[in-house]
Design a protein around this motif. Structure first.
Motif, short mmCIF file in Angstrom:
data_model
loop_
_atom_site.label_atom_id
_atom_site.label_comp_id
_atom_site.label_asym_id
_atom_site.label_seq_id
_atom_site.Cartn_x
_atom_site.Cartn_y
_atom_site.Cartn_z
N THR A 1 -25.02 19.83 74.14
CA THR A 1 -23.63 20.21 73.97
C THR A 1 -23.10 19.93 72.57
O THR A 1 -22.50 20.79 71.93
CB THR A 1 -22.75 19.47 75.00
N LEU A 2 -23.32 18.72 72.07
CA LEU A 2 -22.74 18.37 70.78
C LEU A 2 -23.41 19.12 69.63
O LEU A 2 -22.74 19.55 68.69
CB LEU A 2 -22.86 16.86 70.55
N ALA A 3 -24.71 19.28 69.71
CA ALA A 3 -25.43 19.97 68.64
C ALA A 3 -25.35 21.49 68.77
O ALA A 3 -25.75 22.22 67.88
CB ALA A 3 -26.89 19.54 68.62
N GLN A 4 -24.85 21.95 69.95
CA GLN A 4 -24.72 23.38 70.22
C GLN A 4 -26.05 24.12 70.03
O GLN A 4 -26.11 25.16 69.38
CB GLN A 4 -23.61 23.99 69.36
N THR A 5 -27.09 23.55 70.58
CA THR A 5 -28.40 24.18 70.55
C THR A 5 -29.08 23.89 71.87
O THR A 5 -28.51 23.25 72.76
CB THR A 5 -29.24 23.67 69.37
N SER A 6 -30.31 24.38 72.05
CA SER A 6 -30.98 24.19 73.33
C SER A 6 -32.50 24.14 73.14
O SER A 6 -33.02 24.60 72.12
CB SER A 6 -30.62 25.32 74.30
N VAL A 7 -33.18 23.57 74.14
CA VAL A 7 -34.63 23.50 74.15
C VAL A 7 -35.07 23.76 75.59
O VAL A 7 -34.26 23.82 76.51
CB VAL A 7 -35.15 22.12 73.70
N SER A 8 -36.38 23.90 75.79
CA SER A 8 -36.91 24.03 77.14
C SER A 8 -37.34 22.66 77.64
O SER A 8 -37.95 21.88 76.90
CB SER A 8 -38.11 24.98 77.16
N THR A 9 -37.03 22.36 78.88
CA THR A 9 -37.41 21.07 79.43
C THR A 9 -37.60 21.19 80.94
O THR A 9 -37.05 22.08 81.58
CB THR A 9 -36.35 20.00 79.13
N CYS A 10 -38.37 20.29 81.51
CA CYS A 10 -38.63 20.28 82.94
C CYS A 10 -37.44 19.72 83.71
O CYS A 10 -36.85 18.70 83.31
CB CYS A 10 -39.88 19.44 83.23
N LYS A 11 -37.09 20.36 84.82
CA LYS A 11 -35.99 19.89 85.66
C LYS A 11 -36.43 19.60 87.10
O LYS A 11 -35.62 19.20 87.92
CB LYS A 11 -34.87 20.93 85.68
N VAL A 12 -37.70 19.86 87.40
CA VAL A 12 -38.25 19.67 88.74
C VAL A 12 -39.43 18.69 88.64
O VAL A 12 -40.30 18.86 87.78
CB VAL A 12 -38.72 21.00 89.36
N PHE A 13 -39.45 17.69 89.52
CA PHE A 13 -40.46 16.64 89.42
C PHE A 13 -41.12 16.38 90.77
O PHE A 13 -40.45 16.22 91.78
CB PHE A 13 -39.82 15.35 88.91
#
Length: 275
Positions: A61-73
């Motif tokens: 949010t603060l950097a106003q950018t995004s990456v791919s990351t795992c959300k299911v474990f």
């Protein structure tokens, strides 16, 4: 003071679906937001299992950018998916660590899901108070766009021999405090599924296709997440992760997505002065 946060904006208002959908099940639960991750869990009665799926886009949010990351474990007896405030540098906060702590406790899935609320209460309260005092714009945006929902973990697996989904989280109360959120969806009580984050496209599809439950549930999960990726690419993005957990608590990856990769590093410009 500097602050780093990963935020998956969401509004998981636990509302029953419109009357036309209620005939499907009173436990087919939708949330409603346009700016969100997509995370869902569906009970596959044919194979006595839960199918959990999510996208992989993580917004800073603060950097106003995004990456791919795992959300299911996948964890023995305690698999889960996450949405909401994912992590924060200050005050120190890691949603996955809190969910992992709950999963390491003895007891059944329901006990662990309920324990998550106790484990997460203090750190979530600290984050909520900090954001309200130091990041008022961010706090206001969460209250206005997501109804105040801050974090949620969907625990999936088996409870008393039946497939089960236990959603647990916290909502901002507007005064710097938090209130717990708790939803149970189980196979033995005619549960169908739980949808968190962006799901307008999914809800529209389910409404227009009343026989959707005859679909293969893995294919349905993949289709549903892809629909939200197509509808809201700025908030929901590939690859799609899909995990199944059967009534014997056996986990099986259908599609790992980025979940077999090392955690994504924060962007270089993620450190920002707090407001």
């Amino acid at each position: 003071m500097t602050s780093t946060s990963h935020f998956l904006p969401l509004c998981f208002r636990r509302i029953l679906v419109a009357p036309v959908l209620c005939c499907v099940s009173l436990l087919l639960l939708f949330s409603g937001t346009l700016q969100a991750t997509t995370l869902l869990a569906i009970i596959d009665k044919k194979h006595h299992r839960v199918v959990v799926a999510g996208d992989s886009l993580l917004n800073y949010t603060l950097a106003q950018t995004s990456v791919s990351t795992c959300k299911v474990f996948a964890k023995p007896g305690c698999s889960f998916g996450m949405a909401g405030l994912f992590a924060k540098e200050y005050p120190p906060f890691q949603l996955k660590e809190l969910a992992d702590q709950a999963c390491e406790l003895p007891g059944d899935l329901l006990h662990r899901a309920d324990a998550f609320l106790e484990i997460a209460k203090e750190p979530v309260t600290a984050v909520a108070q900090y954001i309200r005092q130091n990041e008022p714009k961010f706090y206001s945006e969460m209250m206005n766009s997501s109804g105040g929902e801050l974090v949620i973990v969907i625990f999936v697996g088996t409870q008393d021999g039946h497939s089960a989904i236990f959603a647990r989280g916290y909502k901002l109360d507007g005064a710097g405090g938090i209130t717990p959120l708790s939803v149970d969806v189980t196979e033995d009580k005619a549960g169908v599924g739980y949808f968190a984050g962006a799901n307008q496209a999914i809800a529209a599809y389910v409404k227009a296709n009343k026989k959707w439950q005859k679909m293969d549930k893995v294919e349905a999960a993949k289709k549903f997440v892809q629909m939200e990726i197509d509808a809201h690419p700025q908030w929901v993005g590939p690859p799609i992760s899909i995990l199944t957990v059967n009534h014997l608590d056996q986990e099986k990856w259908v599609s790992r997505g980025v979940c077999d990769l090392p955690p994504a590093a924060p962007p270089a410009d993620q450190i920002n002065k707090s407001r």
